[in-house]
Design a protein around this motif. Structure first.
Motif, PDB file in Angstrom:
ATOM      1  N   GLN A 316       0.841  -1.195   0.000  1.00 31.48           N
ATOM      2  CA  GLN A 316       0.000   0.000   0.000  1.00 31.48           C
ATOM      3  C   GLN A 316       0.882   1.252   0.000  1.00 31.48           C
ATOM      4  O   GLN A 316       1.995   1.212   0.533  1.00 31.48           O
ATOM      5  CB  GLN A 316      -0.921   0.002   1.226  1.00 31.48           C
ATOM      6  N   PRO A 317       0.410   2.340  -0.613  1.00 30.49           N
ATOM      7  CA  PRO A 317      -0.955   2.549  -1.103  1.00 30.49           C
ATOM      8  C   PRO A 317      -1.191   2.089  -2.534  1.00 30.49           C
ATOM      9  O   PRO A 317      -2.264   2.285  -3.080  1.00 30.49           O
ATOM     10  CB  PRO A 317      -1.111   4.064  -1.003  1.00 30.49           C
ATOM     11  N   ILE A 336      -7.096   1.495   2.221  1.00 29.64           N
ATOM     12  CA  ILE A 336      -6.365   2.705   2.610  1.00 29.64           C
ATOM     13  C   ILE A 336      -6.700   3.098   4.047  1.00 29.64           C
ATOM     14  O   ILE A 336      -5.820   3.567   4.791  1.00 29.64           O
ATOM     15  CB  ILE A 336      -6.638   3.854   1.627  1.00 29.64           C
ATOM     16  N   LEU A 352       0.987   7.967   2.696  1.00 32.06           N
ATOM     17  CA  LEU A 352      -0.289   7.306   2.448  1.00 32.06           C
ATOM     18  C   LEU A 352      -1.436   8.295   2.274  1.00 32.06           C
ATOM     19  O   LEU A 352      -2.441   7.989   1.628  1.00 32.06           O
ATOM     20  CB  LEU A 352      -0.628   6.369   3.618  1.00 32.06           C
ATOM     21  N   HIS A 356      -5.172   8.486   0.390  1.00 33.96           N
ATOM     22  CA  HIS A 356      -6.356   8.507   1.256  1.00 33.96           C
ATOM     23  C   HIS A 356      -7.328   9.590   0.782  1.00 33.96           C
ATOM     24  O   HIS A 356      -8.539   9.351   0.654  1.00 33.96           O
ATOM     25  CB  HIS A 356      -5.915   8.761   2.696  1.00 33.96           C
TER      26      HIS A 356
END
Length: 547
Positions: A316-317, A336, A352, A356
């Protein structure tokens, strides 16, 4: 005997010139008949490390350790035990590492006198304080003690280690400017050739990691170029070259040379696999997934993310953004949210938060997007780094554009575009300009909108950013031309689905044909367009308005 003496001298000379393969070969031959003296065993151990033979490095240090003890030189034996422990830590063999470091500490305590080795044995302490406990303040004090001992005994390696860890400790406290200054100071000794070979490589990689962790793109690029030159100057070097490749891959991706970034990441994966470093191999595979995703090769991206996870690297992301691109918004949002909640480190979380914001806007949750945007701005405000500021401005602009505050959005997006342009990150600059174009159009400024949208489209086409091109053309209502470049109607359908990131299986299901037929259509498409890959076909399609 004379021949073996010649081999010993050849080995020493090769070591001095950092011809590691020749050094290891000559010293090994000299060692076969008459065991090497401990000083030469250290040279053999270092040569083994530099050509990727980690176990040979440890076994050489073990032999040197015992030889120094037999010769009544316990402090030299402590030094060998320490470096054996450090090597084992880097390989993840913590039990053996603990044993060797414990032996070094016990011998040191037996000596009961002030010596430079006491400074080296503070390294496990500072690593635990900074990386384990997250106590940057205590780590800084310990690193300062290391540097002070190094200064007192005139030991460049220890001084550099101490200053380097002072910098990392300040970064942990989010005193990023002060931390970067100390990391750069440590690099002065490294680039001047004042330190031993293994320490030089370790500090190179650690400083680059530190720069990337705080989004200091320019020094990361500068030190990565220096590491590349250092590696290129040494015959047969294997150690550190994998990390060099993965750092280069990330910077190449940011600079927009995606084909080269993919090649470097694949080379890094192979190099790390040879060294049995799974976590590092996972990082290299993740970088491949990122390039595939940006190019619209979604099946390849998904495979890379899965492989990265299998190797222990958080996918991730990237994986959440892939799900978003595939239209699976619920999966993207769940992923997320989960990874942001599990990431307490603010600087790691900053990486991140742009995703998001993007995903929350896609699922029409502006409140959560606003919260994520505010957290990103708070982190960026305290960092002083241009890349974080660009990330925050871009997120703010996208948010305000989505909720209808177009004028505020344009101010933020113009700042983001300028910052990305200044940092020479073309893909992100193009994304900001695409949003600027949309905002200008909403305000009725069609001339400015056309300029921004066309500039963004040109960059996306040049980079091969197929998904972004498709989204931009959908938003702007761009239509395809009548020139099909010799493709049949069915081949055009297949090409458009390829450009949308669909796998052969997906295409077969959509068109109700077999995967074999899809593959045959692709062969015909490649031949007619003069390309050799799905990525190149997608780029051709967008460049020639076939989608």
């Amino acid at each position: 005997m004379e021949h073996l003496a010649d081999e010993l001298e050849r080995g020493r000379a090769s070591y001095a010139s950092r011809a590691w393969v020749d050094a290891h070969e000559a010293l090994s031959l000299a060692d076969q008949d008459t065991p090497l003296e401990p000083e030469d065993l250290e040279l053999l151990a270092t040569s083994a490390y530099m050509i990727g033979r980690d176990e040979g490095h440890v076994s050489g240090l073990e032999r040197a350790h015992h030889a120094y003890l037999d010769a009544g030189e316990p402090l030299r034996a402590v030094r060998c035990a320490f470096w054996a422990g450090v090597n084992l830590i880097l390989r993840g063999e913590m039990a053996r590492a603990s044993g060797w470091l414990g032996r070094a500490q016990r011998l040191l305590e037996r000596e009961g006198r002030d010596c430079v080795e006491r400074g080296y044995l503070l390294l496990p302490v500072v690593v635990e304080q900074v990386e384990g406990a997250g106590d940057g303040e205590a780590g800084y004090d310990t690193a300062t003690a290391m540097a002070d001992i190094g200064e007192r005994f005139g030991e460049p390696d220890l001084i550099t280690l101490g200053v380097h860890w002072q910098g990392l400790a300040l970064v942990r406290q989010e005193r990023i400017g002060d931390g970067l200054r100390l990391l750069n100071e440590a690099m002065v000794a490294i680039t001047a050739g004042e330190c031993s070979p293994i320490l030089t490589g370790v500090v190179y990689c650690s400083v680059i990691d530190g720069c990337q962790q705080v989004y200091a793109l320019r020094p990361a690029q500068e030190w990565t170029a220096a590491l590349t030159r250092w590696c290129d100057e040494q015959q047969g070097i294997v150690a550190f070259t994998g990390r060099c490749l993965v750092h280069r891959a990330e910077i190449m991706q940011l600079r927009g040379t995606w084909a080269e970034a993919l090649d470097e990441a694949q080379r890094a994966e192979r190099r790390f696999a040879e060294g049995m470093n799974q976590a590092a191999a996972g990082q290299a595979v993740y970088r491949q997934g990122e390039v595939h995703r940006l190019q619209g090769a979604f099946a390849e991206a998904e495979e890379a993310y899965r492989d990265a996870s299998r190797l222990g690297w958080e996918p991730q992301p990237g994986l959440a953004l892939l799900r978003l691109a595939q239209g699976n918004e619920d999966a993207a949002a769940a992923a997320i949210r989960r990874v942001v909640d599990e990431t307490p480190d603010r600087l790691k979380r900053a990486g991140l938060l742009p995703a998001h914001v993007e995903i929350m806007l896609a699922v029409e949750d502006p409140d959560e997007a606003r919260d994520a945007c505010s957290r990103l701005e708070e982190i960026a405000q305290g960092s002083g780094e241009g890349m974080l500021a660009a990330m925050a401005a871009h997120a703010r602009g996208a948010l305000e554009l989505a909720v209808g505050d177009t004028r505020t959005a344009l101010t933020a997006l113009r700042r983001a575009a300028d910052l990305w342009q200044d940092l020479e990150v073309p893909y992100e600059a193009a994304r900001a300009r695409a949003l600027l174009g949309i905002g200008c159009r909403e305000l009725g400024d069609e001339d400015s909108a056309a300029l921004d949208l066309e500039a963004a489209r040109d960059v996306f086409a040049r980079l091969g950013a197929a998904p972004d091109l498709a989204r931009l053309d959908l938003l702007t209502g761009r239509t395809a031309t009548a020139d099909t470049h010799g493709l049949s109607a069915r081949e055009l359908q297949v090409l458009r689905l390829v450009a949308a990131g669909k796998s052969n299986r997906d295409i077969a299901a959509t068109l109700v044909i077999s995967e074999h037929t899809v593959a045959r259509h692709l062969q015909n498409i490649f031949a007619k367009l003069g390309v050799s890959s799905r990525t190149a076909a997608s780029a051709f399609a967008f460049e020639h308005d076939l989608v």
